[in-house]
Scaffold this active site. Structure first.
Site, PDB file in Angstrom:
ATOM      1  N   LYS A  30      44.616  -3.408  55.792  1.00 27.89           N
ATOM      2  CA  LYS A  30      44.868  -4.686  55.130  1.00 27.89           C
ATOM      3  C   LYS A  30      46.099  -5.383  55.706  1.00 27.89           C
ATOM      4  CE  LYS A  30      45.678  -4.976  50.558  1.00 27.89           C
ATOM      5  NZ  LYS A  30      45.545  -5.348  49.130  1.00 27.89           N
ATOM      6  N   ASP A  77      52.329   2.348  48.376  1.00 30.21           N
ATOM      7  CA  ASP A  77      51.052   2.058  47.713  1.00 30.21           C
ATOM      8  C   ASP A  77      50.267   3.316  47.364  1.00 30.21           C
ATOM      9  OD1 ASP A  77      51.255  -0.722  47.653  1.00 30.21           O
ATOM     10  OD2 ASP A  77      50.504  -0.921  49.696  1.00 30.21           O
ATOM     11  N   ARG A 118      53.276  -0.500  38.141  1.00 28.25           N
ATOM     12  CA  ARG A 118      52.364   0.556  38.593  1.00 28.25           C
ATOM     13  C   ARG A 118      52.836   1.931  38.132  1.00 28.25           C
ATOM     14  NH1 ARG A 118      50.438  -0.371  44.652  1.00 28.25           N
ATOM     15  NH2 ARG A 118      48.902  -1.829  43.821  1.00 28.25           N
TER      16      ARG A 118
END
Length: 448
Positions: free
Chosen positions: A30, A328, A359
């Site tokens: 990405k 991530d 998160r």
């Protein structure tokens, strides 16, 4: 906003399986996909991109570049072509630029636009609109750009690019590849030399790819950190880009294979940039049977195939210094930790508080809902692993907070849990991994 994101919530559940098998390819990286589209937009000539991640986040970046005057289109052959307009060639878009769920897309695009005299409205979905933009608008204002933002420096915002940009030297207060990249991209159309100082190294895809496009960029390690300098108003040249597989996407089948008894899989063509391999290093340290095969170079990046077999994992302490290389991947690492022997402690996680969701809080709540004991602070998380008892976990419903990585992480958890694990909404998986369910089920998973 995309039709998919506007639809009704889409719950999913995953159930325990024995042995994932197969050779797979995950979507293109990405980070590289976003950058290839943007750098192609401000280069001279036609940039071709093979293996582009065709997920919502990246498609939104392609639409934004087209709206700024650099047409980005997919050919019938699956190759994307970007018609570059040069570093000073972007124009004011006639419509708001909708970045959907992508913090990378909007923050890098703001940098790209900040030193060109244009006006652009930037919007995003409900999740992106909660995320802070001040970390980018503050340094970009130093170039001469102006911003009108929603309350708290958030989206939607209107950007007024600088008419007479001035170069800056900016020291990153927090390790962030997005902020570093935004400042460097603003430097592309600024006379003189722009420098970013990063005390802690972050992903260096921007530096590597800009160099490939012909930017005059230098990187020097000094006592106070890495100094990355770019000489402005030097034209970039169009390139042919081949995007390798995304290590952040590979994280999900990799952890699934490690925790699911009898698994043996190969994940092909994964980018092995050293600023992105923190999770692989961590899982190997935990006892994971992961071997890298067929190492090679592609587009300036090292790539290889990951051979992953089911493994008995053990808890470790993951140092804060490793966080930038795997920021991530902590949600799915936390799932792996739930099946390890002993306690896993993860440090340096403050950046997770301002991702698609908080998160860190979302991960902890999801683990607790499925029978895992955890403890946390502002920037750390401890997970008590069940070891052989890990198979007693599951049975909970996880609130994803519109976060694709939370959804995928807990669907992985269900594959090794005695009771099914449910997520309240899986629509946002499409922002990074459109065929996640199909690819996992093709290896023997039970996700429906």
């Amino acid at each position: 906003m995309s039709q998919n994101i506007a639809a009704e919530p889409l719950p999913l559940a995953s159930r325990q399986v024995q042995g994932l098998k197969g050779r797979i390819r995950v979507p293109g990286d990405k980070s590289m996909s976003h950058r290839a589209l943007m750098f192609g937009a401000v280069a001279i000539g036609e940039t071709t991109i093979r293996g582009l991640l065709e997920a919502e986040d990246v498609i939104n970046t392609a639409k934004a570049m087209s709206a700024l005057g650099a047409a980005a289109k997919r050919g019938a052959d699956g190759v994307w072509r970007v018609q570059g307009v040069g570093v000073a060639g972007l124009r004011s878009p006639a419509v708001p630029l909708d970045f959907g769920n992508s913090g990378t897309g909007v923050r890098l695009a703001m940098g790209l636009m900040a030193t060109t005299p244009l006006t652009a409205r930037c919007v995003g979905d409900a999740s992106l609109s909660k995320r802070p933009m001040g970390r980018v608008t503050v340094p970009l204002s130093e170039f001469g750009a102006r911003f009108e933002t929603a309350e708290g420096g958030r989206l939607p915002l209107t950007l007024h690019g600088a008419k007479h940009a001035v170069p800056v030297t900016y020291r990153l207060p927090v390790a962030s590849a997005q902020v570093k990249s935004a400042v460097l991209l603003a430097g592309l159309n600024t006379p003189g030399q722009t420098t970013v100082i990063e005390p802690t190294p972050t992903r260096d895809h921007t530096e590597r790819m800009l160099k490939g496009f012909g930017a005059r960029i230098s990187v020097e390690q000094k006592d106070d950190g890495r100094h990355i300098s770019i000489e402005g108003q030097h034209e970039l040249q169009a390139q042919a880009i081949d995007v390798p597989g995304d290590p952040s996407s590979a994280a999900f089948p990799m952890v699934a294979a490690l925790i699911t008894e009898g698994s043996d899989i190969v994940i092909e063509n994964i980018m092995l940039n050293p600023t992105r391999t923190g999770l692989i290093d961590t899982l190997i340290e935990m006892g994971g049977d992961i071997t890298i095969e067929n190492r090679r170079l592609a587009g300036g990046e090292e790539v290889g195939d990951l051979h992953v077999r089911a493994s008995k994992l053990r808890g470790i302490t993951v140092p804060a210094a490793r966080a930038p290389s795997m920021i991530d991947e902590y949600p799915v690492l936390s799932v792996a930790a739930a099946f390890a022997d002993g306690t896993t402690r993860m440090e340096g996680l403050e950046e997770l508080r301002v991702k698609e969701s908080d998160r860190l809080a979302a991960v902890e709540a999801g683990l607790k809902a499925n029978g895992v004991t955890t403890r946390s602070g502002r920037d750390w998380l401890e997970v008590d692993g069940g070891g052989a008892q890990g198979s007693k976990l599951g049975g909970g419903t996880v609130v994803t907070h519109m976060d694709h990585r939370i959804a995928m992480s807990f669907l992985v958890m269900g594959l090794a849990s005695a009771k099914e694990t449910r997520v309240d909404d899986s629509r946002f998986i499409a922002t990074s991994f459109p065929d996640f369910t199909g690819l996992m089920n093709g290896m023997g998973a039970r996700i429906s």
